[in-house]
Design a protein around this motif. Sequence first.
Motif, PDB file in Angstrom:
ATOM      1  N   ALA A 162      75.462  82.931  99.139  1.00  0.00           N
ATOM      2  CA  ALA A 162      74.206  83.242  98.439  1.00  0.00           C
ATOM      3  C   ALA A 162      73.594  84.537  98.968  1.00  0.00           C
ATOM      4  O   ALA A 162      73.110  85.381  98.202  1.00  0.00           O
ATOM      5  N   LYS A 163      73.631  84.725 100.284  1.00  0.00           N
ATOM      6  CA  LYS A 163      73.071  85.948 100.860  1.00  0.00           C
ATOM      7  C   LYS A 163      73.936  87.173 100.531  1.00  0.00           C
ATOM      8  O   LYS A 163      73.413  88.266 100.309  1.00  0.00           O
ATOM      9  N   LEU A 164      75.250  86.982 100.482  1.00  0.00           N
ATOM     10  CA  LEU A 164      76.134  88.085 100.096  1.00  0.00           C
ATOM     11  C   LEU A 164      75.891  88.502  98.649  1.00  0.00           C
ATOM     12  O   LEU A 164      75.913  89.687  98.309  1.00  0.00           O
ATOM     13  N   GLU A 165      75.645  87.503  97.798  1.00  0.00           N
ATOM     14  CA  GLU A 165      75.338  87.821  96.395  1.00  0.00           C
ATOM     15  C   GLU A 165      74.008  88.548  96.281  1.00  0.00           C
ATOM     16  O   GLU A 165      73.836  89.430  95.431  1.00  0.00           O
ATOM     17  N   ALA A 166      73.054  88.193  97.140  1.00  0.00           N
ATOM     18  CA  ALA A 166      71.743  88.836  97.089  1.00  0.00           C
ATOM     19  C   ALA A 166      71.820  90.316  97.476  1.00  0.00           C
ATOM     20  O   ALA A 166      71.093  91.138  96.915  1.00  0.00           O
ATOM     21  N   ILE A 167      72.693  90.655  98.423  1.00  0.00           N
ATOM     22  CA  ILE A 167      72.813  92.058  98.827  1.00  0.00           C
ATOM     23  C   ILE A 167      73.910  92.775  98.044  1.00  0.00           C
ATOM     24  O   ILE A 167      74.280  93.897  98.378  1.00  0.00           O
ATOM     25  N   HIS A 168      74.435  92.100  97.002  1.00  0.00           N
ATOM     26  CA  HIS A 168      75.452  92.682  96.112  1.00  0.00           C
ATOM     27  C   HIS A 168      76.728  93.057  96.863  1.00  0.00           C
ATOM     28  O   HIS A 168      77.342  94.091  96.601  1.00  0.00           O
ATOM     29  N   SER A 169      77.130  92.204  97.787  1.00  0.00           N
ATOM     30  CA  SER A 169      78.374  92.449  98.510  1.00  0.00           C
ATOM     31  C   SER A 169      79.564  92.007  97.667  1.00  0.00           C
ATOM     32  O   SER A 169      79.579  90.881  97.149  1.00  0.00           O
ATOM     33  N   PRO A 170      80.588  92.849  97.503  1.00  0.00           N
ATOM     34  CA  PRO A 170      81.779  92.438  96.744  1.00  0.00           C
ATOM     35  C   PRO A 170      82.510  91.258  97.370  1.00  0.00           C
ATOM     36  O   PRO A 170      83.274  90.576  96.686  1.00  0.00           O
ATOM     37  N   LEU A 171      82.266  91.009  98.667  1.00  0.00           N
ATOM     38  CA  LEU A 171      82.931  89.890  99.324  1.00  0.00           C
ATOM     39  C   LEU A 171      82.469  88.550  98.766  1.00  0.00           C
ATOM     40  O   LEU A 171      83.209  87.552  98.859  1.00  0.00           O
ATOM     41  N   ALA A 172      81.281  88.506  98.198  1.00  0.00           N
ATOM     42  CA  ALA A 172      80.731  87.234  97.711  1.00  0.00           C
ATOM     43  C   ALA A 172      81.628  86.613  96.652  1.00  0.00           C
ATOM     44  O   ALA A 172      81.910  85.410  96.689  1.00  0.00           O
ATOM     45  N   GLY A 173      82.086  87.408  95.699  1.00  0.00           N
ATOM     46  CA  GLY A 173      82.941  86.867  94.641  1.00  0.00           C
ATOM     47  C   GLY A 173      84.265  86.348  95.184  1.00  0.00           C
ATOM     48  O   GLY A 173      84.755  85.289  94.753  1.00  0.00           O
ATOM     49  N   LEU A 175      84.866  85.195  98.279  1.00  0.00           N
ATOM     50  CA  LEU A 175      84.646  83.973  99.049  1.00  0.00           C
ATOM     51  C   LEU A 175      84.322  82.786  98.141  1.00  0.00           C
ATOM     52  O   LEU A 175      84.757  81.658  98.406  1.00  0.00           O
ATOM     53  N   ARG A 176      83.581  83.036  97.074  1.00  0.00           N
ATOM     54  CA  ARG A 176      83.253  81.923  96.177  1.00  0.00           C
ATOM     55  C   ARG A 176      84.525  81.397  95.513  1.00  0.00           C
ATOM     56  O   ARG A 176      84.697  80.175  95.352  1.00  0.00           O
ATOM     57  N   GLY A 177      85.405  82.302  95.136  1.00  0.00           N
ATOM     58  CA  GLY A 177      86.662  81.851  94.536  1.00  0.00           C
ATOM     59  C   GLY A 177      87.500  81.045  95.512  1.00  0.00           C
ATOM     60  O   GLY A 177      88.080  80.007  95.149  1.00  0.00           O
ATOM     61  N   VAL A 178      87.565  81.492  96.767  1.00  0.00           N
ATOM     62  CA  VAL A 178      88.328  80.750  97.773  1.00  0.00           C
ATOM     63  C   VAL A 178      87.674  79.411  98.076  1.00  0.00           C
ATOM     64  O   VAL A 178      88.348  78.387  98.224  1.00  0.00           O
ATOM     65  N   TRP A 179      86.329  79.390  98.133  1.00  0.00           N
ATOM     66  CA  TRP A 179      85.590  78.159  98.435  1.00  0.00           C
ATOM     67  C   TRP A 179      85.774  77.120  97.344  1.00  0.00           C
ATOM     68  O   TRP A 179      85.985  75.926  97.626  1.00  0.00           O
ATOM     69  N   GLU A 180      85.696  77.551  96.105  1.00  0.00           N
ATOM     70  CA  GLU A 180      85.895  76.614  94.996  1.00  0.00           C
ATOM     71  C   GLU A 180      87.349  76.158  94.934  1.00  0.00           C
ATOM     72  O   GLU A 180      87.639  74.997  94.627  1.00  0.00           O
ATOM     73  N   LYS A 188      90.774  73.836 104.364  1.00  0.00           N
ATOM     74  CA  LYS A 188      91.444  74.564 103.294  1.00  0.00           C
ATOM     75  C   LYS A 188      90.798  75.926 103.062  1.00  0.00           C
ATOM     76  O   LYS A 188      91.474  76.895 102.697  1.00  0.00           O
ATOM     77  N   PHE A 189      89.488  75.981 103.265  1.00  0.00           N
ATOM     78  CA  PHE A 189      88.783  77.257 103.084  1.00  0.00           C
ATOM     79  C   PHE A 189      89.273  78.288 104.101  1.00  0.00           C
ATOM     80  O   PHE A 189      89.519  79.443 103.761  1.00  0.00           O
ATOM     81  N   ARG A 190      89.414  77.863 105.352  1.00  0.00           N
ATOM     82  CA  ARG A 190      89.898  78.794 106.378  1.00  0.00           C
ATOM     83  C   ARG A 190      91.307  79.281 106.036  1.00  0.00           C
ATOM     84  O   ARG A 190      91.605  80.470 106.147  1.00  0.00           O
ATOM     85  N   LYS A 191      92.184  78.359 105.635  1.00  0.00           N
ATOM     86  CA  LYS A 191      93.545  78.753 105.257  1.00  0.00           C
ATOM     87  C   LYS A 191      93.526  79.653 104.032  1.00  0.00           C
ATOM     88  O   LYS A 191      94.299  80.632 103.941  1.00  0.00           O
ATOM     89  N   TRP A 196      94.166  84.980 101.532  1.00  0.00           N
ATOM     90  CA  TRP A 196      93.561  86.055 100.743  1.00  0.00           C
ATOM     91  C   TRP A 196      93.570  87.375 101.512  1.00  0.00           C
ATOM     92  O   TRP A 196      93.946  88.419 100.975  1.00  0.00           O
ATOM     93  N   PHE A 197      93.176  87.338 102.777  1.00  0.00           N
ATOM     94  CA  PHE A 197      93.119  88.559 103.568  1.00  0.00           C
ATOM     95  C   PHE A 197      94.527  89.116 103.830  1.00  0.00           C
ATOM     96  O   PHE A 197      94.728  90.333 103.832  1.00  0.00           O
ATOM     97  N   ASP A 198      95.494  88.239 104.048  1.00  0.00           N
ATOM     98  CA  ASP A 198      96.873  88.685 104.242  1.00  0.00           C
ATOM     99  C   ASP A 198      97.390  89.388 102.988  1.00  0.00           C
ATOM    100  O   ASP A 198      98.059  90.423 103.077  1.00  0.00           O
ATOM    101  N   GLY A 199      97.090  88.841 101.822  1.00  0.00           N
ATOM    102  CA  GLY A 199      97.482  89.502 100.574  1.00  0.00           C
ATOM    103  C   GLY A 199      96.796  90.848 100.391  1.00  0.00           C
ATOM    104  O   GLY A 199      97.409  91.815  99.920  1.00  0.00           O
ATOM    105  N   GLU A 200      95.520  90.929 100.784  1.00  0.00           N
ATOM    106  CA  GLU A 200      94.801  92.198 100.687  1.00  0.00           C
ATOM    107  C   GLU A 200      95.391  93.244 101.630  1.00  0.00           C
ATOM    108  O   GLU A 200      95.504  94.422 101.277  1.00  0.00           O
ATOM    109  N   MET A 201      95.798  92.826 102.835  1.00  0.00           N
ATOM    110  CA  MET A 201      96.399  93.766 103.782  1.00  0.00           C
ATOM    111  C   MET A 201      97.762  94.252 103.296  1.00  0.00           C
ATOM    112  O   MET A 201      98.136  95.409 103.501  1.00  0.00           O
ATOM    113  N   GLN A 202      98.526  93.388 102.635  1.00  0.00           N
ATOM    114  CA  GLN A 202      99.802  93.817 102.068  1.00  0.00           C
ATOM    115  C   GLN A 202      99.582  94.836 100.956  1.00  0.00           C
ATOM    116  O   GLN A 202     100.300  95.843 100.858  1.00  0.00           O
TER     117      GLN A 202
END
Length: 363
Positions: A162-173, A175-180, A188-191, A196-202
């Motif tokens: 919610a706070k990431l969405e308030a400051i318009h951080s692209p990370l919010a979207g 994290l919400r997708g991973v959380w859902e 499961k969220f941590r995994k 997600w981060f491993d795919g982004e680094m690749q």
Amino acid sequence: MLSVYIDLAIGLVLAFLLLSLLVSGLNEAIVRLLGIRSKFLWAYLRDTLDGGPRKGVSWIPSKIIDVFAKLPFSRHDPRPRHDPDPAPPVVEPMPVDPGAVLAAKASAPPVDMTKRLYERLQEIDHPKGTRTSIADIPPERFSSALLELVAAEEDGVEGLIAKLEAIHSPLAGHLRGVWEGAQRDMGKFRKGVEDWFDGEMQRLSKLYRRYVKWVVFALALTLTLLFSMDSLEYGKTLLRDNAYRAAVAAIAGGGGDGTAELKDSLKDKCAVAGSVEPYSCVTEVFSSPALVKIFDHAMMSVTIPADDAGSPSFTFNATTWWNRLITIGHWPGYLVTVFALLFGASFWWDILRRLTGIRTSRS
């Protein structure tokens, strides 16, 4: 006869390996000196955590000239400032009231999410200037740092999103997708964050290699022209050198009468007017194989004396080097050399290992 061609292949592969190592060394020196790999990583993190410096502008450059000309020397370094202290033991919650921000429809408050992430990664940093030198973040370390930020929030993951969405951080979207997708399960969220981060680094590594290959091409072309490395000419020299040595070995072993061929080879190599002096010429040629003379046509060549008392001498061959450079007949060999160097040192080491039968130990 087969051994002559095997020697030719080994000689060419070894020459390409030496030049490829030089290209790789220069490229790595440039990258480390300018901190390009670290700046590229933190430019991505700035885009992902805080967004661009201005709306619609990315921290990651879009052109090769921006990566190696603007990014290293820009006053707006995307990396956080290096902090020699360990990470703070207590994580402060994000100082944002999402309800008040969204109700007032105000602009996002200046919260530096990249700095907050760096505070949780300070242990893997080492001093190198005023900025961080972290160029690689393991996915497990990133997820641990993110969970530490989550633990500081009263509402956990939902509160941080919610706070990431308030400051318009692209990370919010993300994290919400991973959380859902994790069905609100913390394990499961941590995994999911790690995956997600491993795919982004690749994806980021592929983008980085796309930029670096142009630098490798420029370095390969520069070194090829600087050393005047004509692969086709060098291959002919290796063949003649190997054929000459095979003839000498055949005569020495009594394996046939190759005196005529040997004399013709001696005349070509020694260019002695009148008669050929076999012993002195054989000694000279055997002490200076074609592989040793690979850089004889460079702009500056080095000659090492035969006796231990002498010192190496440097010769400036600007005239000879320039005449070879403007000769069209050498350019096909130059192009072959540049194309070969693009395969990299690891490729040519593997080929050399296969040709020579060298075995490498693996744990």
